[in-house]
Design a protein around this motif. Structure first.
Motif, PDB file in Angstrom:
ATOM      1  N   ALA A 180      -5.655  18.221  21.701  1.00  0.00           N
ATOM      2  CA  ALA A 180      -5.899  19.646  21.952  1.00  0.00           C
ATOM      3  C   ALA A 180      -6.398  20.320  20.679  1.00  0.00           C
ATOM      4  N   SER A 181      -5.882  19.859  19.530  1.00  0.00           N
ATOM      5  CA  SER A 181      -6.352  20.394  18.244  1.00  0.00           C
ATOM      6  C   SER A 181      -6.197  19.342  17.155  1.00  0.00           C
ATOM      7  N   ILE A 182      -6.935  19.561  16.068  1.00  0.00           N
ATOM      8  CA  ILE A 182      -6.957  18.622  14.938  1.00  0.00           C
ATOM      9  C   ILE A 182      -6.865  19.425  13.650  1.00  0.00           C
ATOM     10  N   LYS A 183      -6.115  18.902  12.700  1.00  0.00           N
ATOM     11  CA  LYS A 183      -6.031  19.514  11.366  1.00  0.00           C
ATOM     12  C   LYS A 183      -6.323  18.420  10.339  1.00  0.00           C
ATOM     13  N   CYS A 184      -7.347  18.637   9.517  1.00  0.00           N
ATOM     14  CA  CYS A 184      -7.689  17.703   8.441  1.00  0.00           C
ATOM     15  C   CYS A 184      -7.227  18.312   7.127  1.00  0.00           C
ATOM     16  N   GLN A 185      -6.403  17.583   6.392  1.00  0.00           N
ATOM     17  CA  GLN A 185      -5.830  18.090   5.140  1.00  0.00           C
ATOM     18  C   GLN A 185      -6.208  17.174   3.972  1.00  0.00           C
TER      19      GLN A 185
ATOM     20  N   SER B 228     -10.547   9.133  -2.650  1.00  0.00           N
ATOM     21  CA  SER B 228     -11.270   9.440  -3.886  1.00  0.00           C
ATOM     22  C   SER B 228     -12.788   9.434  -3.665  1.00  0.00           C
ATOM     23  N   GLU B 229     -13.281   8.558  -2.795  1.00  0.00           N
ATOM     24  CA  GLU B 229     -14.724   8.518  -2.518  1.00  0.00           C
ATOM     25  C   GLU B 229     -15.209   9.776  -1.803  1.00  0.00           C
ATOM     26  N   HIS B 230     -14.336  10.412  -1.015  1.00  0.00           N
ATOM     27  CA  HIS B 230     -14.733  11.572  -0.211  1.00  0.00           C
ATOM     28  C   HIS B 230     -14.053  12.857  -0.659  1.00  0.00           C
ATOM     29  N   LEU B 231     -13.552  12.860  -1.887  1.00  0.00           N
ATOM     30  CA  LEU B 231     -12.783  13.995  -2.391  1.00  0.00           C
ATOM     31  C   LEU B 231     -13.538  15.313  -2.295  1.00  0.00           C
ATOM     32  N   ASP B 232     -14.825  15.295  -2.574  1.00  0.00           N
ATOM     33  CA  ASP B 232     -15.604  16.529  -2.557  1.00  0.00           C
ATOM     34  C   ASP B 232     -16.568  16.606  -1.372  1.00  0.00           C
ATOM     35  N   SER B 233     -16.333  15.794  -0.353  1.00  0.00           N
ATOM     36  CA  SER B 233     -17.185  15.799   0.845  1.00  0.00           C
ATOM     37  C   SER B 233     -16.816  16.961   1.758  1.00  0.00           C
ATOM     38  N   ASP B 234     -17.716  17.267   2.664  1.00  0.00           N
ATOM     39  CA  ASP B 234     -17.481  18.297   3.671  1.00  0.00           C
ATOM     40  C   ASP B 234     -16.308  17.851   4.561  1.00  0.00           C
ATOM     41  N   PRO B 235     -15.252  18.670   4.676  1.00  0.00           N
ATOM     42  CA  PRO B 235     -14.079  18.284   5.476  1.00  0.00           C
ATOM     43  C   PRO B 235     -14.400  17.951   6.935  1.00  0.00           C
ATOM     44  N   THR B 236     -15.392  18.608   7.514  1.00  0.00           N
ATOM     45  CA  THR B 236     -15.779  18.315   8.898  1.00  0.00           C
ATOM     46  C   THR B 236     -16.336  16.901   9.010  1.00  0.00           C
ATOM     47  N   GLU B 237     -17.146  16.498   8.029  1.00  0.00           N
ATOM     48  CA  GLU B 237     -17.688  15.137   8.029  1.00  0.00           C
ATOM     49  C   GLU B 237     -16.591  14.108   7.794  1.00  0.00           C
ATOM     50  N   VAL B 238     -15.671  14.426   6.885  1.00  0.00           N
ATOM     51  CA  VAL B 238     -14.554  13.517   6.605  1.00  0.00           C
ATOM     52  C   VAL B 238     -13.712  13.337   7.865  1.00  0.00           C
ATOM     53  N   GLN B 239     -13.444  14.427   8.549  1.00  0.00           N
ATOM     54  CA  GLN B 239     -12.663  14.365   9.789  1.00  0.00           C
ATOM     55  C   GLN B 239     -13.324  13.434  10.792  1.00  0.00           C
TER      56      GLN B 239
ATOM     57  N   ILE C  25      -2.357  10.648  10.586  1.00  0.00           N
ATOM     58  CA  ILE C  25      -3.124   9.552   9.995  1.00  0.00           C
ATOM     59  C   ILE C  25      -3.281   9.841   8.512  1.00  0.00           C
ATOM     60  N   HIS C  26      -2.986   8.849   7.665  1.00  0.00           N
ATOM     61  CA  HIS C  26      -3.232   8.962   6.225  1.00  0.00           C
ATOM     62  C   HIS C  26      -4.332   7.982   5.863  1.00  0.00           C
ATOM     63  N   THR C  27      -5.223   8.413   5.003  1.00  0.00           N
ATOM     64  CA  THR C  27      -6.313   7.526   4.590  1.00  0.00           C
ATOM     65  C   THR C  27      -5.894   6.668   3.401  1.00  0.00           C
ATOM     66  N   THR C  28      -6.746   5.714   3.091  1.00  0.00           N
ATOM     67  CA  THR C  28      -6.546   4.891   1.897  1.00  0.00           C
ATOM     68  C   THR C  28      -6.853   5.732   0.656  1.00  0.00           C
TER      69      THR C  28
ATOM     70  N   ALA D 105      -5.123  13.492   5.071  1.00  0.00           N
ATOM     71  CA  ALA D 105      -4.241  13.316   6.220  1.00  0.00           C
ATOM     72  C   ALA D 105      -4.896  14.043   7.385  1.00  0.00           C
ATOM     73  N   LEU D 106      -4.767  13.461   8.544  1.00  0.00           N
ATOM     74  CA  LEU D 106      -5.331  14.060   9.744  1.00  0.00           C
ATOM     75  C   LEU D 106      -4.201  14.201  10.748  1.00  0.00           C
ATOM     76  N   GLY D 107      -4.046  15.380  11.305  1.00  0.00           N
ATOM     77  CA  GLY D 107      -3.046  15.612  12.342  1.00  0.00           C
ATOM     78  C   GLY D 107      -3.739  15.838  13.667  1.00  0.00           C
TER      79      GLY D 107
END
Length: 167
Positions: A106-111, A77-88, A69-72, A20-22
């Motif tokens: 102004a700000s972003i939170k990737c969960q 599952s394809e990006h479960l262990d990826s770097d969160p910055t890259e996923v964002q 935003i919610h991903t598929t 999820a991305l806020g």
């Protein structure tokens, strides 16, 4: 506390993963889209977008809007262990193609949600599991039913009845 059978039952449940991305904006920012929420069916990354304050009907001039935003499941599952910055960045690039008019937040939170929605509930349960009777220890939730609001309610009612019968 768990016996072998309970442990096996609990371990047999499975869950999907997703991100999820806020996106959070300053007060006064306008998100110029004609909808409050949108389910996306034709994108490999983004599944759901909501203008959260619009969706909740709490628009205010003092509080900035937010976009969720919610991903598929596949993307999660394809990006479960990826770097969160890259996923964002990946999610943002897909979002920009879907809603190019979004202003810069102004700000972003990737969960990351490793356990997002139940895909296979705990078997042979009646929406809860009594782990121990003295003292009473019960577990429940949508992992014992199905991953939607009704599943959560069914489990909550089941838990309340189980507690009530032990009073």
């Amino acid at each position: 506390v768990l016996n072998k059978s309970q442990k096996q039952q609990l371990e047999s449940a499975s869950y999907s993963s997703r991100y999820a991305l806020g996106l959070f904006y300053e007060a006064g920012t306008r998100i110029d889209v004609p909808w409050a929420a949108q389910y996306i069916t034709d994108n490999p990354c983004v599944r759901f977008i909501s203008i959260d304050n619009k969706k909740r009907n709490i628009e205010s001039p003092e509080i900035g809007p937010s976009v969720v935003i919610h991903t598929t499941v596949t993307f999660g599952s394809e990006h479960l262990d990826s770097d969160p910055t890259e996923v964002q960045q990946l999610i943002l690039s897909h979002l920009e193609r879907i809603v190019p008019s979004l202003p810069k937040p102004a700000s972003i939170k990737c969960q990351k949600w490793r356990y997002s929605q139940v895909t296979k509930a705990v078997p042979n349960c009646l929406a809860h599991m009594i782990l121990h009777t003295e003292p009473l220890l019960i577990c429940g939730g949508d992992g014992f039913t199905r991953s939607n609001f009704d599943g959560c309610i069914d489990s909550a009612v089941s838990l309340a009845e189980a507690v009530k019968s032990h009073l």
